[in-house]
Design a protein around this motif. Sequence first.
Motif, PDB file in Angstrom:
ATOM      1  N   GLU A 168       0.810  -1.223   0.000  1.00  0.00           N
ATOM      2  CA  GLU A 168       0.000   0.000   0.000  1.00  0.00           C
ATOM      3  C   GLU A 168       0.844   1.273   0.000  1.00  0.00           C
ATOM      4  OE1 GLU A 168      -3.048  -0.104   2.966  1.00  0.00           O
ATOM      5  OE2 GLU A 168      -4.301  -1.469   1.785  1.00  0.00           O
ATOM      6  N   PRO A 169       1.904   1.364   0.795  1.00  0.00           N
ATOM      7  CA  PRO A 169       2.670   2.625   0.762  1.00  0.00           C
ATOM      8  C   PRO A 169       3.479   2.841  -0.504  1.00  0.00           C
ATOM      9  CG  PRO A 169       3.639   1.094   2.349  1.00  0.00           C
ATOM     10  CD  PRO A 169       2.335   0.492   1.902  1.00  0.00           C
ATOM     11  N   VAL A 172       1.770   4.925  -3.606  1.00  0.00           N
ATOM     12  CA  VAL A 172       1.447   6.326  -3.312  1.00  0.00           C
ATOM     13  C   VAL A 172       2.713   7.140  -3.080  1.00  0.00           C
ATOM     14  CG1 VAL A 172       1.139   6.211  -0.802  1.00  0.00           C
ATOM     15  CG2 VAL A 172      -0.226   7.806  -2.143  1.00  0.00           C
ATOM     16  N   GLY A 186       3.473  11.449   1.546  1.00  0.00           N
ATOM     17  CA  GLY A 186       2.925  10.259   0.900  1.00  0.00           C
ATOM     18  C   GLY A 186       2.080   9.382   1.793  1.00  0.00           C
ATOM     19  N   ILE A 187       2.547   9.107   3.034  1.00  0.00           N
ATOM     20  CA  ILE A 187       1.832   8.186   3.912  1.00  0.00           C
ATOM     21  C   ILE A 187       0.472   8.757   4.296  1.00  0.00           C
ATOM     22  CG2 ILE A 187       1.875   7.062   6.164  1.00  0.00           C
ATOM     23  CD1 ILE A 187       3.727   5.811   4.108  1.00  0.00           C
ATOM     24  N   ALA A 190      -1.863   8.204   1.498  1.00  0.00           N
ATOM     25  CA  ALA A 190      -2.237   6.788   1.413  1.00  0.00           C
ATOM     26  C   ALA A 190      -3.404   6.474   2.338  1.00  0.00           C
ATOM     27  CB  ALA A 190      -1.038   5.904   1.748  1.00  0.00           C
ATOM     28  N   GLN A 191      -3.395   7.011   3.564  1.00  0.00           N
ATOM     29  CA  GLN A 191      -4.483   6.745   4.496  1.00  0.00           C
ATOM     30  C   GLN A 191      -5.779   7.387   4.017  1.00  0.00           C
ATOM     31  OE1 GLN A 191      -4.480   4.685   7.258  1.00  0.00           O
ATOM     32  NE2 GLN A 191      -6.690   5.038   7.007  1.00  0.00           N
ATOM     33  N   LYS A 194      -7.200   5.216   1.280  1.00  0.00           N
ATOM     34  CA  LYS A 194      -7.749   3.967   1.797  1.00  0.00           C
ATOM     35  C   LYS A 194      -9.133   4.210   2.403  1.00  0.00           C
ATOM     36  CE  LYS A 194      -6.535  -0.053   4.619  1.00  0.00           C
ATOM     37  NZ  LYS A 194      -7.861  -0.177   5.260  1.00  0.00           N
ATOM     38  N   THR A 253      -4.308  10.532  -8.925  1.00  0.00           N
ATOM     39  CA  THR A 253      -3.709   9.874  -7.756  1.00  0.00           C
ATOM     40  C   THR A 253      -4.561   8.712  -7.270  1.00  0.00           C
ATOM     41  OG1 THR A 253      -2.828  12.039  -7.122  1.00  0.00           O
ATOM     42  CG2 THR A 253      -2.700  10.286  -5.495  1.00  0.00           C
ATOM     43  N   HIS A 257      -3.288   4.766  -7.198  1.00  0.00           N
ATOM     44  CA  HIS A 257      -2.752   4.250  -5.941  1.00  0.00           C
ATOM     45  C   HIS A 257      -3.256   2.857  -5.568  1.00  0.00           C
ATOM     46  CE1 HIS A 257      -3.239   4.022  -1.380  1.00  0.00           C
ATOM     47  NE2 HIS A 257      -2.033   3.614  -1.663  1.00  0.00           N
ATOM     48  N   LEU A 258      -4.530   2.767  -5.124  1.00  0.00           N
ATOM     49  CA  LEU A 258      -5.005   1.514  -4.551  1.00  0.00           C
ATOM     50  C   LEU A 258      -5.077   0.376  -5.565  1.00  0.00           C
ATOM     51  CD1 LEU A 258      -5.481   0.749  -1.700  1.00  0.00           C
ATOM     52  CD2 LEU A 258      -7.909   1.211  -1.975  1.00  0.00           C
ATOM     53  N   ALA A 261      -1.596  -0.874  -5.705  1.00  0.00           N
ATOM     54  CA  ALA A 261      -1.270  -1.562  -4.460  1.00  0.00           C
ATOM     55  C   ALA A 261      -1.881  -2.957  -4.438  1.00  0.00           C
ATOM     56  CB  ALA A 261      -1.762  -0.748  -3.265  1.00  0.00           C
TER      57      ALA A 261
END
Length: 431
Positions: A168-169, A172, A186-187, A190-191, A194, A253, A257-258, A261
């Motif tokens: 996951e990280p 992103v 970035g982190i 990511a949250q 999610k 984005t 991202h997901l 991931a």
Amino acid sequence: MTRPSSAEPAPVTPPPPPGCPAHAGAVPLWGPGFQTEPQVVYRTMRRDHGPVVPVELPGGFPAWLVIGYRELHRVTSDGELFPRDVGLWNQWPHIPDDWPLLPMVGRPLPSIYFSAGEEHRRHVRMVGPALEGADPFQIRSHCEQLADRLIDDMCSRGTADLVAEFCEPLPVLVLARLIGFPDDEGIGIAQVLKDLADGGPEAQSAHLRFGEYMARLLAAKRAEPGDDVTSRMLDFPEKFTDEEYTLDLMAVTAAGHLPTADWISNSLRLMLTEDEFADSMAHGRRSIGEAMNEVLWEDTPTQILAGRWAARDTQLGGQRIRSGDMLLLGLGAANTDPLIRQGLSAGGSSAQGGNGAHLAFSHGEYRCPFPAQEIAEIIARTGIEVLLDRLPDLRLDVPVESLVRRPSPFLRGNTSLPVRFTPVRTTGDFS
């Protein structure tokens, strides 16, 4: 604030969405079946309803799920009859402002994803070249560096949860660099993504936080441009509003991202749990591309995509579609349509080989842009290669039956992927 008098009428609650005969036996689009065995759910749908299935979204809202490969091609190829114009939806009078799926379905907005016709093509003219300007060699370099950094944080322990600590990280963090964010943002992004994708109670607030991230980035790049997607968008000769720039950055984005991931985690899960791939892991990296392609066919990260809306009454797959009805694209189900899978061995999805005719990236005008597909593939492949180079004896640390899938019929991924491996040194130990 005064209390209403007894003569005032009680607050009126919105009426439930109107039913129709076709949706009397609608399939609820939620439940554990989508987490455990979605293909079993799709087979039952196909048996009971054919290639176009009446479904019910949370809140009781009707829609059609297109699970036939041919029918999905027809819907995504005919932008006049089935435009991506969310404003046509005949359920808007009944949709509450806090509906959890609203961020995913969207409202009419001036963005690449929630606009139609010439307005959509105007956004494509800006976003496409901005993505294409990213150097593939630089993307790979970013990915190798960031993958090593994530692996350094876990490699001396001998155990890890690959989903939370790597799959996951990684996308992103790479995307954040490409778009123009500093690494420390970035982190947090990511949250936010999610929370947005899971469609739960945090989805609405996550959508607002996501927009705030992009608005700050836009202001920073306008003040100090760089070699990044945002700066290239701002440099495009056609002018856009700040809202348009922000929404397009959000779309790029979120779309990258997901799903990427989950492409990584689903590929690793396959390689760790199926003998054919587990054996080849011990003898090099020959199967990485095969595993990634099989996932796009059999376990695609984007299972259901919203959506298209009927511009007028029509027929599709034996069903009567009314003007304004929502059609959801069942990408995962269409990939396993028996009509296109004839000739394959009953259990041998690897017979697909390098066949790229899957619908994992959708189809038609709104298909994932080719530069974005390339970026996703570089991130996924490079990340897996670096992980297996650094931790060559990866093995699952729990019974495969205990692995849990993401609680969403729309996105298929793993909530965790616990692994064990021989501890190794960090990259800093070699400097």
